[in-house]
Design a protein around this motif. Structure first.
Motif, PDB file in Angstrom:
ATOM      1  N   GLY A 220      -3.030  -4.632  -3.891  1.00  0.00           N
ATOM      2  CA  GLY A 220      -2.462  -5.442  -2.831  1.00  0.00           C
ATOM      3  C   GLY A 220      -3.327  -5.417  -1.592  1.00  0.00           C
ATOM      4  N   ALA A 221      -2.829  -6.040  -0.549  1.00  0.00           N
ATOM      5  CA  ALA A 221      -3.508  -6.083   0.741  1.00  0.00           C
ATOM      6  C   ALA A 221      -2.474  -5.820   1.825  1.00  0.00           C
ATOM      7  N   LEU A 222      -2.951  -5.319   2.942  1.00  0.00           N
ATOM      8  CA  LEU A 222      -2.051  -4.958   4.023  1.00  0.00           C
ATOM      9  C   LEU A 222      -2.770  -5.192   5.352  1.00  0.00           C
ATOM     10  N   ALA A 223      -2.131  -5.890   6.284  1.00  0.00           N
ATOM     11  CA  ALA A 223      -2.652  -6.039   7.646  1.00  0.00           C
ATOM     12  C   ALA A 223      -1.978  -4.962   8.492  1.00  0.00           C
ATOM     13  N   LEU A 224      -2.783  -4.111   9.078  1.00  0.00           N
ATOM     14  CA  LEU A 224      -2.233  -3.009   9.870  1.00  0.00           C
ATOM     15  C   LEU A 224      -1.809  -3.496  11.246  1.00  0.00           C
ATOM     16  N   ASP A 225      -0.895  -2.754  11.863  1.00  0.00           N
ATOM     17  CA  ASP A 225      -0.338  -3.166  13.158  1.00  0.00           C
ATOM     18  C   ASP A 225      -1.285  -2.824  14.311  1.00  0.00           C
ATOM     19  N   SER A 226      -0.826  -3.040  15.523  1.00  0.00           N
ATOM     20  CA  SER A 226      -1.656  -2.821  16.710  1.00  0.00           C
ATOM     21  C   SER A 226      -1.953  -1.343  16.972  1.00  0.00           C
ATOM     22  N   ASN A 227      -1.288  -0.468  16.246  1.00  0.00           N
ATOM     23  CA  ASN A 227      -1.566   0.967  16.353  1.00  0.00           C
ATOM     24  C   ASN A 227      -2.419   1.464  15.182  1.00  0.00           C
ATOM     25  N   GLY A 228      -2.835   0.552  14.305  1.00  0.00           N
ATOM     26  CA  GLY A 228      -3.649   0.961  13.155  1.00  0.00           C
ATOM     27  C   GLY A 228      -2.832   1.596  12.050  1.00  0.00           C
ATOM     28  N   GLY A 229      -1.537   1.281  12.020  1.00  0.00           N
ATOM     29  CA  GLY A 229      -0.655   1.832  10.990  1.00  0.00           C
ATOM     30  C   GLY A 229      -0.006   0.725  10.186  1.00  0.00           C
ATOM     31  N   GLY A 230       0.573   1.102   9.090  1.00  0.00           N
ATOM     32  CA  GLY A 230       1.292   0.142   8.257  1.00  0.00           C
ATOM     33  C   GLY A 230       1.712   0.790   6.964  1.00  0.00           C
ATOM     34  N   ARG A 231       2.545   0.083   6.260  1.00  0.00           N
ATOM     35  CA  ARG A 231       3.037   0.613   4.989  1.00  0.00           C
ATOM     36  C   ARG A 231       3.255  -0.519   4.007  1.00  0.00           C
ATOM     37  N   THR A 232       3.179  -0.172   2.733  1.00  0.00           N
ATOM     38  CA  THR A 232       3.500  -1.133   1.687  1.00  0.00           C
ATOM     39  C   THR A 232       4.999  -1.079   1.449  1.00  0.00           C
ATOM     40  N   GLY A 233       5.486  -1.967   0.622  1.00  0.00           N
ATOM     41  CA  GLY A 233       6.870  -1.867   0.169  1.00  0.00           C
ATOM     42  C   GLY A 233       6.986  -0.736  -0.847  1.00  0.00           C
ATOM     43  N   ASP A 234       8.208  -0.388  -1.165  1.00  0.00           N
ATOM     44  CA  ASP A 234       8.445   0.646  -2.170  1.00  0.00           C
ATOM     45  C   ASP A 234       7.977   0.150  -3.537  1.00  0.00           C
ATOM     46  N   MET A 235       7.450   1.044  -4.322  1.00  0.00           N
ATOM     47  CA  MET A 235       7.004   0.698  -5.675  1.00  0.00           C
ATOM     48  C   MET A 235       7.167   1.897  -6.593  1.00  0.00           C
ATOM     49  N   THR A 236       7.043   1.644  -7.881  1.00  0.00           N
ATOM     50  CA  THR A 236       7.049   2.720  -8.859  1.00  0.00           C
ATOM     51  C   THR A 236       6.164   2.316 -10.017  1.00  0.00           C
ATOM     52  N   LEU A 237       5.710   3.285 -10.738  1.00  0.00           N
ATOM     53  CA  LEU A 237       4.873   3.090 -11.915  1.00  0.00           C
ATOM     54  C   LEU A 237       5.445   3.938 -13.036  1.00  0.00           C
ATOM     55  N   GLN A 238       4.933   3.741 -14.237  1.00  0.00           N
ATOM     56  CA  GLN A 238       5.363   4.606 -15.336  1.00  0.00           C
ATOM     57  C   GLN A 238       4.928   6.028 -15.024  1.00  0.00           C
ATOM     58  N   ASN A 239       5.644   6.987 -15.561  1.00  0.00           N
ATOM     59  CA  ASN A 239       5.284   8.389 -15.354  1.00  0.00           C
ATOM     60  C   ASN A 239       3.818   8.595 -15.737  1.00  0.00           C
ATOM     61  N   GLY A 240       3.093   9.307 -14.881  1.00  0.00           N
ATOM     62  CA  GLY A 240       1.695   9.587 -15.191  1.00  0.00           C
ATOM     63  C   GLY A 240       0.875   9.931 -13.973  1.00  0.00           C
ATOM     64  N   HIS A 241      -0.431  10.019 -14.181  1.00  0.00           N
ATOM     65  CA  HIS A 241      -1.409  10.416 -13.176  1.00  0.00           C
ATOM     66  C   HIS A 241      -2.151   9.165 -12.702  1.00  0.00           C
ATOM     67  N   TYR A 242      -2.319   9.013 -11.374  1.00  0.00           N
ATOM     68  CA  TYR A 242      -2.911   7.819 -10.796  1.00  0.00           C
ATOM     69  C   TYR A 242      -3.847   8.171  -9.643  1.00  0.00           C
TER      70      TYR A 242
END
Length: 157
Positions: A66-88
């Motif tokens: 995905g892509a994310l535009a950070l805010d005026s403080n240089g912070g930001g977050r993605t939406g909640d997500m999940t993946l299959q159990n495992g190592h990433y």
């Protein structure tokens, strides 16, 4: 401060459980439902990210991006997500990075849903008084056939 006016490679990214506040700066590498949380990047900086399956779980294939535009403080977050159990492994790329993308290795481990046993219905035997049986009746006998009457008539003589 205008975007790009700072160093460009000065932020950090964290893996957070979905219930962790965005202001929490610790990394949580063991998650189920999670989000990516950025801190201290250049104001308004744009970020692209990829999550790859990672050995021993996978063959380094991209499983989310995905892509994310950070805010005026240089912070930001993605939406909640999940993946299959495992190592990433997360790869966090942005304009102005020096060298390699920011990276985080993490595990997704969601508990298997536990089946709630369904209680068996309780069978309570019921005792009921026997219903009165109809009194036995004899089948109706056919009316007796009339007995022939012998009539003797006087013979004239």
């Amino acid at each position: 401060m205008a975007a790009g006016a700072r160093n460009g490679d000065n932020g950090t990214v964290k893996i957070h459980r979905s219930t962790t506040p965005v202001t929490d700066r610790r990394n949580e590498p063991h998650v189920c439902v999670f989000y990516l949380d950025a801190f201290g990047f250049d104001p308004g900086q744009s970020v692209s990210w990829q999550i790859k399956s990672w050995p021993p779980t996978g063959d380094r294939a991209v499983v989310a991006s995905g892509a994310l535009a950070l805010d005026s403080n240089g912070g930001g977050r993605t939406g909640d997500m999940t993946l299959q159990n495992g190592h990433y492994k997360l790869f966090w790329n942005f304009t102005g990075e020096h060298g390699f993308a920011k990276q985080k290795v993490f595990w997704v481990a969601c508990a298997a849903p536990t089946a709630t046993p369904t209680p068996s219905p309780t069978v309570t035997p019921t005792t009921t008084a026997p219903s009165p049986s109809p009194s036995p009746t004899s089948p109706a006998l056919p009316a007796p056939a009339p007995t022939p009457v012998k009539t003797t008539l006087p013979v004239p003589g």
